[in-house]
Design an enzyme around this catalytic site. Structure first.
Site, PDB file in Angstrom:
ATOM      1  N   CYS A   1      -2.252  -1.202   8.362  1.00 53.84           N
ATOM      2  CA  CYS A   1      -1.992  -0.670   8.885  1.00 53.84           C
ATOM      3  C   CYS A   1      -1.599  -0.001  10.701  1.00 53.84           C
ATOM      4  CB  CYS A   1      -2.693   1.124   8.915  1.00 53.84           C
ATOM      5  SG  CYS A   1      -3.686   1.496   7.689  1.00 53.84           S
TER       6      CYS A   1
ATOM      7  N   CYS B   1       0.857  -0.961   0.302  1.00 52.74           N
ATOM      8  CA  CYS B   1      -0.088   0.433  -0.088  1.00 52.74           C
ATOM      9  C   CYS B   1       0.767   1.578   0.261  1.00 52.74           C
ATOM     10  CB  CYS B   1      -0.723   0.250   1.455  1.00 52.74           C
ATOM     11  SG  CYS B   1      -0.486   0.431   3.200  1.00 52.74           S
TER      12      CYS B   1
END
Length: 179
Positions: free
Chosen positions: A139, A69
């Site tokens: 994350c 990402c």
């Protein structure tokens, strides 16, 4: 460049994109995925943004990234050597709102705690606190990895200092056996 990004028109709408339709009715079309209010709070008001001198012997630096990402997270800790507790922490993150929020939460949670305690913080704890959807779990994984990397860096610096001053663990044990 590390830092907060993507703060455009959609910022106040917590992850939605806004566009004006061409139908002339004056309505605003709102589309996209909403972030949980805790993510928005940490994105809009991140705690502990900044950096320490990486050459400071009291500082440990963890730099991690997710190639899939493009998120990159640098988390640093400042340790009181006499107590082994983290007295300060900071971060810089290049990534989405969930990555920034995960970094911010991590720096809050590790302050005042011992290094053996902070390495037990799990990404699932951060994800649960922020109500991250499955697509954003990477994350919180970065935040967990960054904490562990910062602790490892600090411990490696401490071991190197001990070795260079002649007080390696092996040397101390050998001296103790001789006595």
């Amino acid at each position: 460049m590390l830092g907060r990004i993507g703060r455009g028109v959609s910022r106040s709408l917590a992850g939605y994109s806004v566009s004006s339709p061409q139908n002339g009715r004056g309505a605003v079309l709102v589309t996209g995925r909403a972030y949980h209010e805790k993510v928005v709070e940490h994105y809009n008001n991140p705690r502990n943004v900044g950096s320490f001198d990486k050459n400071d012997p009291e500082v440990g630096t963890g730099l991690v990234g997710a190639p899939a990402c493009g998120d990159v997270m640098k988390l640093q800790i400042k340790v009181d050597e006499s107590t082994g507790k983290i007295v300060d922490s900071c971060f810089k993150t290049f990534g989405c709102g969930s990555a920034i929020a995960s970094s911010s939460v991590a720096t809050e949670w590790i302050k005042g705690r011992g290094m053996e305690e902070v390495v037990t913080i799990k990404n699932s704890d951060i994800a649960k606190h922020l109500s991250l959807p499955p697509v954003k779990l990477h994350c919180s994984m970065l935040a967990e990895d960054a904490i562990k990397a910062a602790v490892r860096d600090y411990q490696a610096k401490k071991a190197k200092r001990a070795e260079s001053s002649g007080f390696s663990e092996e040397g101390v044990l050998a001296a103790a056996r001789r006595d």
